[in-house]
Design a protein around this motif. Sequence first.
Motif, PDB file in Angstrom:
ATOM      1  N   ARG A 229       0.830  -1.148  -0.126  1.00  0.00           N
ATOM      2  CA  ARG A 229       0.272  -0.188   0.324  1.00  0.00           C
ATOM      3  C   ARG A 229       0.843   1.089   0.351  1.00  0.00           C
ATOM      4  NH1 ARG A 229      -3.486   0.849   5.211  1.00  0.00           N
ATOM      5  NH2 ARG A 229      -2.721   3.104   5.118  1.00  0.00           N
ATOM      6  N   ILE A 230       0.628   1.736  -0.827  1.00  0.00           N
ATOM      7  CA  ILE A 230       1.362   2.823  -0.682  1.00  0.00           C
ATOM      8  C   ILE A 230       0.247   4.225  -0.694  1.00  0.00           C
ATOM      9  CG2 ILE A 230       2.831   4.723  -2.608  1.00  0.00           C
ATOM     10  CD1 ILE A 230       3.330   2.230  -3.955  1.00  0.00           C
TER      11      ILE A 230
ATOM     12  N   SER B 271      -6.126   0.082 -11.428  1.00  0.00           N
ATOM     13  CA  SER B 271      -5.697   1.217 -10.224  1.00  0.00           C
ATOM     14  C   SER B 271      -7.244   2.172  -9.953  1.00  0.00           C
ATOM     15  CB  SER B 271      -4.507   2.075 -10.060  1.00  0.00           C
ATOM     16  OG  SER B 271      -4.926   3.433 -10.246  1.00  0.00           O
ATOM     17  N   ARG B 272      -7.591   2.317  -9.443  1.00  0.00           N
ATOM     18  CA  ARG B 272      -8.849   3.487  -9.603  1.00  0.00           C
ATOM     19  C   ARG B 272      -7.964   5.141  -9.197  1.00  0.00           C
ATOM     20  NH1 ARG B 272     -13.196   0.910  -5.618  1.00  0.00           N
ATOM     21  NH2 ARG B 272     -10.943   0.694  -4.220  1.00  0.00           N
TER      22      ARG B 272
ATOM     23  N   LEU C 136      -0.746   7.844  -8.435  1.00  0.00           N
ATOM     24  CA  LEU C 136      -1.886   7.649  -7.765  1.00  0.00           C
ATOM     25  C   LEU C 136      -2.344   7.073  -9.343  1.00  0.00           C
ATOM     26  CD1 LEU C 136      -3.322  11.231  -7.239  1.00  0.00           C
ATOM     27  CD2 LEU C 136      -3.496   9.372  -6.041  1.00  0.00           C
ATOM     28  N   ALA C 137      -1.809   7.071 -10.402  1.00  0.00           N
ATOM     29  CA  ALA C 137      -2.280   5.386 -11.126  1.00  0.00           C
ATOM     30  C   ALA C 137      -1.619   4.164 -11.074  1.00  0.00           C
ATOM     31  CB  ALA C 137      -1.957   5.471 -12.818  1.00  0.00           C
ATOM     32  N   LEU C 138      -0.286   4.253 -10.148  1.00  0.00           N
ATOM     33  CA  LEU C 138      -0.505   3.051 -10.070  1.00  0.00           C
ATOM     34  C   LEU C 138      -0.964   2.211  -8.886  1.00  0.00           C
ATOM     35  CD1 LEU C 138       3.794   3.315 -10.355  1.00  0.00           C
ATOM     36  CD2 LEU C 138       1.980   1.920 -11.882  1.00  0.00           C
ATOM     37  N   GLY C 139      -2.512   3.152  -8.033  1.00  0.00           N
ATOM     38  CA  GLY C 139      -2.815   3.043  -6.786  1.00  0.00           C
ATOM     39  C   GLY C 139      -2.899   3.456  -6.139  1.00  0.00           C
ATOM     40  N   ALA C 140      -1.744   4.272  -5.869  1.00  0.00           N
ATOM     41  CA  ALA C 140      -0.810   4.629  -4.959  1.00  0.00           C
ATOM     42  C   ALA C 140      -2.575   5.637  -4.167  1.00  0.00           C
ATOM     43  CB  ALA C 140      -0.319   5.521  -4.447  1.00  0.00           C
TER      44      ALA C 140
END
Length: 373
Positions: free
Chosen positions: A178-179, A233-234, A259-263
Amino acid sequence: MSATRAARAMAAGVLAAHPEAVCVLRPMADGGEGTVAALLGGWDDRSATAARRIVVPVLGPLGAGVEAELAWLPERRVAVIESASAVGVHLVPPGARDVLRADSGGVGTLVRAALDLGAERIVLGLGGTLTSDGGAGLLRELGVRVLDRHGEPLPPGVPLDVATLDPTDLDPRLARARIDLACDVTNPLLGPEGAAAVFAPQKGATPEQVPIIEAALSRMAGLLDGVAVRVGSRGSGGSGGSASVAGGGAAGGLGAALLALGARMRPGVQVVAEAVGLAEAIAGADLVLTGEGRVDRQTLAGKVPSGVSALARAAGVPVIVLGGGVDSSADLSPLGARAVHGIADGLPLAEALRRGPELLTAATARVLRDLAT
């Protein structure tokens, strides 16, 4: 003062007033510059919870070797990273800064180092970077192929001719970590409030370079949306995707890439508090002490005293806020503090800075004695 030095000065004041007291130190920060230093500065105990300093050789923003660092909390499996440690604007003298060449790959190297340690959670502070590359360098270091229209890898820096982002070889460990992005900047990637228009000039971009950077980031935005779909990712969220998501413009577009990677983008003080176990430390305490250099209206907008006070109120523990200076005209009642005290009111700034720890210790002791009576 660093957060660690301030915490120790407060503890000395508490013990001067109440020698039998037990002080639990948790140096705090808001996710920006100084966050890693706060975690590494030393806590009140020798438990395994305390952070370790991990030095990671990386390439700086213009390709020179840099010894960056991260904080590793092994008991919590949490790594804390500051982007500026690897690609900070402070690493390059003003006359040598080249925004078009500045690359965010060093941050990707730090993320990989955190994954190598077995991090299950990464707190990543954004801000203070020289980069405006939309996170292209970071993505490259994490396994994404950043290609031009001929299918050739692009050089480091602003991806002027980017045509493809291929996440086929993206580090699979990212899916298990989780980032949390510690950032209070809400600027989008594109537009008049975006990374190119607002932040690139602060890093040395000329008026002629700003539209060039904007065009590159515009191409990156569409490609990042494709990456988000590929990795499930959302993170980019919202009707405008990566182009307009709040915080996407942070650190020259690093926010949008992550954010595109899911952070997840979260208030910095919250994620740092979770990383250091602040709520657990507050539980059962009789009093919480916190503070900052100047306590004013901005303190209410996500600064450390505001976040600490919120946790203390939830636990039913009174809070005292100490500041180098206090804006007496500001309505600080939303803090919910028992009291707000200045430690250096009326002193010349140079003297206040020189005597900071001494003044903080004396003010803390005075406050504790006043409370006792």
